[in-house]
Design a protein around this motif. Structure first.
Motif, short mmCIF file in Angstrom:
data_model
loop_
_atom_site.label_atom_id
_atom_site.label_comp_id
_atom_site.label_asym_id
_atom_site.label_seq_id
_atom_site.Cartn_x
_atom_site.Cartn_y
_atom_site.Cartn_z
N LYS A 220 -43.92 116.87 40.10
CA LYS A 220 -44.49 117.97 40.91
C LYS A 220 -45.62 118.67 40.14
O LYS A 220 -45.66 119.90 40.02
N THR A 221 -46.51 117.88 39.64
CA THR A 221 -47.62 118.42 38.83
C THR A 221 -48.55 119.30 39.67
O THR A 221 -48.93 118.95 40.78
N MET A 222 -48.91 120.45 39.08
CA MET A 222 -49.78 121.42 39.77
C MET A 222 -51.11 121.60 39.04
O MET A 222 -52.06 122.14 39.59
N ASP A 223 -51.17 121.16 37.78
CA ASP A 223 -52.39 121.32 36.99
C ASP A 223 -52.35 120.23 35.91
O ASP A 223 -51.31 119.62 35.67
N ALA A 224 -53.47 120.03 35.26
CA ALA A 224 -53.55 119.02 34.19
C ALA A 224 -53.03 117.67 34.70
O ALA A 224 -52.18 117.03 34.08
N GLY A 225 -53.57 117.24 35.83
CA GLY A 225 -53.07 116.04 36.50
C GLY A 225 -53.13 114.79 35.65
O GLY A 225 -52.16 114.02 35.57
N GLU A 226 -54.26 114.58 34.99
CA GLU A 226 -54.40 113.35 34.21
C GLU A 226 -53.43 113.33 33.04
O GLU A 226 -52.75 112.34 32.78
N ASP B 273 -47.04 115.14 46.99
CA ASP B 273 -45.90 115.81 47.63
C ASP B 273 -46.41 117.03 48.41
O ASP B 273 -47.00 117.94 47.83
N LEU B 274 -46.13 117.03 49.71
CA LEU B 274 -46.66 118.08 50.59
C LEU B 274 -45.74 119.29 50.71
O LEU B 274 -45.90 120.10 51.63
N ILE B 275 -44.81 119.45 49.80
CA ILE B 275 -43.93 120.62 49.82
C ILE B 275 -44.80 121.89 49.80
O ILE B 275 -45.73 122.00 49.01
N GLY B 276 -44.52 122.79 50.74
CA GLY B 276 -45.24 124.07 50.77
C GLY B 276 -46.63 124.01 51.37
O GLY B 276 -47.31 125.04 51.44
N VAL B 277 -47.05 122.83 51.83
CA VAL B 277 -48.39 122.73 52.45
C VAL B 277 -48.25 123.05 53.94
O VAL B 277 -47.40 122.48 54.63
N ILE C 111 -47.94 109.41 50.54
CA ILE C 111 -47.85 110.86 50.68
C ILE C 111 -46.42 111.21 51.06
O ILE C 111 -45.85 110.60 51.98
N GLU C 112 -45.85 112.21 50.36
CA GLU C 112 -44.47 112.59 50.64
C GLU C 112 -44.43 113.79 51.58
O GLU C 112 -44.84 114.90 51.20
N PHE C 113 -43.94 113.57 52.79
CA PHE C 113 -43.72 114.68 53.74
C PHE C 113 -42.36 115.27 53.37
O PHE C 113 -41.33 114.63 53.58
N HIS C 114 -42.40 116.46 52.80
CA HIS C 114 -41.24 116.97 52.07
C HIS C 114 -40.95 118.42 52.42
O HIS C 114 -41.84 119.27 52.38
N ALA C 115 -39.71 118.67 52.75
CA ALA C 115 -39.19 120.05 52.82
C ALA C 115 -38.20 120.17 51.67
O ALA C 115 -37.23 119.41 51.59
N GLY C 116 -38.48 121.09 50.77
CA GLY C 116 -37.63 121.23 49.58
C GLY C 116 -36.27 121.83 49.89
O GLY C 116 -35.97 122.21 51.03
N LEU C 117 -35.46 121.92 48.86
CA LEU C 117 -34.08 122.38 49.03
C LEU C 117 -34.04 123.81 49.60
O LEU C 117 -33.20 124.12 50.44
#
Ligand SMILES: O=C(CO)[C@H](O)[C@H](O)COP(=O)(O)O
Length: 207
Positions: free
Chosen positions: A61-67, A109-113, A131-137
C-alpha cells in the motif's frame, strides 16, 4: 479467474502455517499490510521460499517513494507489489519502473478512491498490471456496505482488475461474473474454522 489469499496475520510463523494449509488451492499468496508492518519484508522472503511456484503479492500500500518501496519488496521476493491509487502519478510511475526492472508487476489499490472508474483507467495507463477494486476492513464495517458497488465499478472500468472487500463463498460467483481477473479473500479464509476447506471451496466455486 485467479484466487488470492490475503494473509492478514501478524507473525511469519502464523503466515507460514496458514499458507501451508491453503497454498494448493490458491494462485496468489498476499502478505497483508499489517503482517509486513509487524515483521518486515522478511515475511515476503519466507513465503516465497516456502512457496516458490506461487505468485507472491506484497501488500505494501505504498503512498510515496514508489520506486524505492517497490524495489525493496521485489528484492525480498515479491512478484506483485501494491501502490495506492490515491498516490501521485509519479509514485505509481516510479513503482512501475521498479517492477519493469525486476520483470514483475504493480497492482494499484483503489481503497479510499472516490472515482474508482477514472482512477483505474489512469493507473492502467501508467502500466499497472491490474487494478484492485477494494473496500478495506474499516469500510466493510460501515452499515450498509455492499460489495456490489465495487463489482459495478470494475465492470465499467474495462481494465484488468481484482476485487477485495469481504469476498466469500456467497459472493465469489458474482465477482467472477463481473469479469474480475482475481478474487481476493482474507477473512473468509483466515477466520474460517477450516481454512483449507474454505480455500478449496472458494476455488471450486470459480471453476
Ligand atoms: O488489504 C486488505 C485490507 O486493507 C485485506 O487484505 C483485503 O481487504 C482482503 O481481506 P478481506 O477479504 O477480509 O476483506
Amino acid at each position: 479467474m485467479k484466487l488470492q489469499v490475503a494473509l492478514d496475520l501478524l507473525t511469519i510463523e502464523d503466515a507460514l502455517e496458514l499458507a501451508g494449509k491453503v497454498a494448493e488451492h490458491v494462485d496468489i499468496i498476499e502478505l497483508g499490510t499489517p503482517l509486513i508492518k509487524a515483521e518486515g519484508l522478511s515475511a515476503v522472503t519466507a513465503i516465497k521460499e516456502a512457496h516458490p511456484t506461487k505468485i507472491v503479492f506484497a501488500d505494501m500500500k505504498t503512498m510515496d517513494a514508489g520506486e524505492l518501496e517497490a524495489d525493496i519488496a521485489f528484492k525480498a521476493g515479491a512478484d506483485l507489489v501494491s501502490v495506492l491509487g490515491t498516490a501521485d502519478d509519479s509514485t505509481i510511475a516510479g513503482a512501475v519502473k521498479a517492477a519493469q526492472s525486476h520483470n514483475k508487476g504493480i497492482v494499484v489499490d483503489l481503497i479510499g478512491v472516490a472515482d474508482k472508474v477514472s482512477r483505474a483507467k489512469e493507473a492502467r495507463a501508467l502500466d499497472a498490471k491490474f487494478i484492485e477494486f477494494h473496500a478495506g476492513l474499516d469500510e466493510q464495517a460501515q452499515p450498509g456496505y455492499d460489495l456490489r458497488g465495487l463489482l459495478n465499478a470494475g465492470e465499467e472500468a474495462r481494465v484488468p482488475f481484482s476485487v477485495a472487500g469481504g469476498v466469500n463463498a456467497s459472493t465469489i460467483g458474482a465477482v467472477q461474473l463481473a469479469g474480475a481477473d482475481v478474487a481476493v479473500a482474507g477473512s473468509a479464509i483466515y477466520s474460517a474454522a477450516d481454512p483449507e476447506l474454505a480455500a478449496k471451496e472458494l476455488k471450486a466455486a470459480i471453476q
